[in-house]
Scaffold this motif. Structure first.
Motif, mmCIF file in Angstrom:
data_model
loop_
_atom_site.group_PDB
_atom_site.id
_atom_site.type_symbol
_atom_site.label_atom_id
_atom_site.label_comp_id
_atom_site.label_asym_id
_atom_site.label_seq_id
_atom_site.Cartn_x
_atom_site.Cartn_y
_atom_site.Cartn_z
ATOM 1 N N GLY A 58 6.270 2.011 3.166
ATOM 2 C CA GLY A 58 5.883 2.128 4.166
ATOM 3 C C GLY A 58 4.828 0.824 4.458
ATOM 4 O O GLY A 58 4.318 -0.082 2.940
ATOM 5 N N VAL A 59 4.450 0.205 5.327
ATOM 6 C CA VAL A 59 3.802 -1.281 5.930
ATOM 7 C C VAL A 59 2.164 -0.586 5.736
ATOM 8 O O VAL A 59 1.404 0.253 5.907
ATOM 9 C CB VAL A 59 3.155 -1.930 7.109
ATOM 10 N N ASN A 60 1.435 -1.788 4.700
ATOM 11 C CA ASN A 60 0.120 -1.193 3.971
ATOM 12 C C ASN A 60 -0.321 -2.823 3.685
ATOM 13 O O ASN A 60 -0.493 -3.533 2.735
ATOM 14 C CB ASN A 60 0.586 -0.441 2.246
ATOM 15 N N LEU A 61 -1.370 -2.554 5.252
ATOM 16 C CA LEU A 61 -0.886 -4.048 5.322
ATOM 17 C C LEU A 61 -1.557 -4.978 4.715
ATOM 18 O O LEU A 61 -2.748 -5.893 4.429
ATOM 19 C CB LEU A 61 -0.893 -4.879 6.743
ATOM 20 N N ASN A 62 -2.834 -3.665 4.034
ATOM 21 C CA ASN A 62 -3.845 -4.739 3.908
ATOM 22 C C ASN A 62 -4.878 -3.788 1.943
ATOM 23 O O ASN A 62 -4.087 -3.351 1.836
ATOM 24 C CB ASN A 62 -4.900 -4.679 4.466
ATOM 25 N N ALA A 63 -5.846 -4.349 1.542
ATOM 26 C CA ALA A 63 -6.294 -3.800 0.065
ATOM 27 C C ALA A 63 -6.353 -2.185 0.730
ATOM 28 O O ALA A 63 -6.515 -1.315 -0.188
ATOM 29 C CB ALA A 63 -7.136 -4.660 -0.546
ATOM 30 N N ALA A 64 -7.538 -2.234 1.819
ATOM 31 C CA ALA A 64 -8.003 -0.573 1.248
ATOM 32 C C ALA A 64 -6.837 0.236 1.627
ATOM 33 O O ALA A 64 -6.516 1.410 1.082
ATOM 34 C CB ALA A 64 -8.725 -0.166 3.199
ATOM 35 N N HIS A 65 -5.587 -0.103 1.918
ATOM 36 C CA HIS A 65 -5.122 1.050 2.297
ATOM 37 C C HIS A 65 -4.271 1.049 0.961
ATOM 38 O O HIS A 65 -3.472 2.029 0.723
ATOM 39 C CB HIS A 65 -3.280 0.624 3.318
ATOM 40 N N ARG A 66 -3.454 0.024 0.611
ATOM 41 C CA ARG A 66 -2.933 -0.018 -0.715
ATOM 42 C C ARG A 66 -3.711 0.197 -1.445
ATOM 43 O O ARG A 66 -3.552 1.477 -2.877
ATOM 44 C CB ARG A 66 -2.595 -1.687 -0.997
ATOM 45 N N SER A 67 -5.588 0.767 -1.824
ATOM 46 C CA SER A 67 -6.062 1.045 -3.141
ATOM 47 C C SER A 67 -5.845 2.642 -2.923
ATOM 48 O O SER A 67 -6.190 3.399 -3.936
ATOM 49 C CB SER A 67 -7.629 0.768 -3.155
ATOM 50 N N GLU A 68 -5.547 3.032 -1.753
ATOM 51 C CA GLU A 68 -5.788 4.806 -1.452
ATOM 52 C C GLU A 68 -4.847 4.868 -2.016
ATOM 53 O O GLU A 68 -4.402 5.932 -3.163
ATOM 54 C CB GLU A 68 -5.493 4.939 -0.274
ATOM 55 N N LEU A 69 -3.475 4.724 -2.446
ATOM 56 C CA LEU A 69 -2.071 4.308 -3.141
ATOM 57 C C LEU A 69 -2.283 5.233 -4.361
ATOM 58 O O LEU A 69 -1.777 5.154 -5.295
ATOM 59 C CB LEU A 69 -0.622 4.096 -2.222
ATOM 60 N N ALA A 70 -3.028 3.583 -4.976
ATOM 61 C CA ALA A 70 -2.566 3.712 -6.585
ATOM 62 C C ALA A 70 -3.657 4.829 -7.313
ATOM 63 O O ALA A 70 -3.835 5.001 -8.070
ATOM 64 C CB ALA A 70 -3.919 1.789 -6.485
ATOM 65 N N SER A 71 -5.070 4.629 -6.195
ATOM 66 C CA SER A 71 -6.140 5.902 -6.693
ATOM 67 C C SER A 71 -4.932 7.132 -7.171
ATOM 68 O O SER A 71 -5.074 7.485 -8.212
ATOM 69 C CB SER A 71 -7.114 6.471 -5.372
ATOM 70 N N VAL A 72 -3.964 7.218 -5.640
ATOM 71 C CA VAL A 72 -3.354 8.596 -5.475
ATOM 72 C C VAL A 72 -2.915 8.989 -7.292
ATOM 73 O O VAL A 72 -2.565 9.727 -7.632
ATOM 74 C CB VAL A 72 -2.733 9.029 -4.968
ATOM 75 N N GLY A 73 -2.456 7.647 -7.775
ATOM 76 C CA GLY A 73 -0.751 6.734 -9.347
ATOM 77 C C GLY A 73 -2.231 7.435 -10.131
ATOM 78 O O GLY A 73 -1.402 7.943 -11.364
ATOM 79 N N ALA A 74 -3.556 7.126 -10.056
ATOM 80 C CA ALA A 74 -4.648 6.819 -11.336
ATOM 81 C C ALA A 74 -4.871 8.376 -11.503
ATOM 82 O O ALA A 74 -4.817 8.822 -11.822
ATOM 83 C CB ALA A 74 -5.231 5.819 -11.078
ATOM 84 N N GLU A 75 -4.926 9.220 -10.432
ATOM 85 C CA GLU A 75 -5.510 10.737 -10.285
ATOM 86 C C GLU A 75 -4.541 11.322 -11.116
ATOM 87 O O GLU A 75 -4.679 12.598 -12.023
ATOM 88 C CB GLU A 75 -5.372 11.208 -9.225
ATOM 89 N N THR A 76 -2.955 11.180 -10.710
ATOM 90 C CA THR A 76 -1.303 11.760 -11.324
ATOM 91 C C THR A 76 -0.922 11.271 -12.929
ATOM 92 O O THR A 76 -0.061 11.708 -13.432
ATOM 93 C CB THR A 76 -0.341 11.734 -10.265
ATOM 94 N N GLY A 77 -1.663 10.849 -13.060
ATOM 95 C CA GLY A 77 -1.479 9.444 -14.052
ATOM 96 C C GLY A 77 -0.065 8.757 -14.265
ATOM 97 O O GLY A 77 0.464 8.292 -15.124
ATOM 98 N N ALA A 78 0.347 8.054 -13.048
ATOM 99 C CA ALA A 78 1.652 7.377 -12.368
ATOM 100 C C ALA A 78 1.056 5.650 -12.623
ATOM 101 O O ALA A 78 0.173 5.274 -11.863
ATOM 102 C CB ALA A 78 2.062 7.944 -11.001
ATOM 103 N N ASP A 79 2.399 5.665 -12.732
ATOM 104 C CA ASP A 79 2.729 3.572 -13.102
ATOM 105 C C ASP A 79 2.981 3.632 -11.516
ATOM 106 O O ASP A 79 3.281 4.357 -10.783
ATOM 107 C CB ASP A 79 3.660 3.181 -13.584
ATOM 108 N N VAL A 80 1.736 2.876 -10.821
ATOM 109 C CA VAL A 80 2.016 2.910 -9.788
ATOM 110 C C VAL A 80 2.792 1.380 -9.520
ATOM 111 O O VAL A 80 2.016 -0.302 -9.943
ATOM 112 C CB VAL A 80 0.678 2.364 -9.225
ATOM 113 N N VAL A 81 3.350 0.620 -8.803
ATOM 114 C CA VAL A 81 4.427 -0.841 -9.081
ATOM 115 C C VAL A 81 4.233 -1.081 -7.397
ATOM 116 O O VAL A 81 4.790 -0.250 -6.073
ATOM 117 C CB VAL A 81 5.542 -0.781 -9.574
#
Length: 131
Positions: A58-81
């Motif tokens: 998906g197009v995650n053109l700004n830090a706010a959109h991407r941080s939402e995805l990184a937060s989901v990774g952190a919540e679930t213990g996933a590495d986010v690349v």
């Protein structure tokens, strides 16, 4: 799609969610986009919660959109690349048959590891097939 197939990860493509949420003749609003995004984020969270690897396209053109995805990774213990496709604007505009490229380009921010990514892989995106 190739990365998901190669790794056995679940592929979640943002664009495929529009047909499920938005009627094709509807003029898409920011409210529609937010609705689709929340469904996508929920499905990513669910897949990671089941222990699946996820490739999100998906197009995650700004830090706010991407941080939402990184937060989901952190919540679930996933590495986010983050795989960032740094495709030249003229190539994006030539490939764009819908009209989103100019809108996305105007608000784009380059990703950083400060956003919660373990790694950022930059690809010029120029040699990619347009289909």
């Amino acid at each position: 799609a190739a990365l998901a197939a190669e790794t056995g990860a679940t592929l979640i493509r943002h664009d495929t969610y529009y047909a499920r949420v938005i009627h094709p003749e509807t003029v898409v609003s920011h409210a529609h986009l937010a609705q689709v995004r929340q469904i996508v984020i929920g499905d990513i969270r669910d897949a990671l919660g089941r222990g699946e690897d996820v490739v999100y396209d998906g197009v995650n053109l700004n830090a706010a959109h991407r941080s939402e995805l990184a937060s989901v990774g952190a919540e679930t213990g996933a590495d986010v690349v983050c795989v960032f496709m740094d495709t030249p604007l003229d190539v994006c505009l030539a490939r764009d048959h819908v009209g989103w490229a100019r809108i996305f380009a105007d608000g784009a921010q380059y990703p950083t590891t400060d956003e919660g990514f373990e790694l950022i892989i930059c690809h010029d995106g120029y040699e990619e097939d347009a289909t």
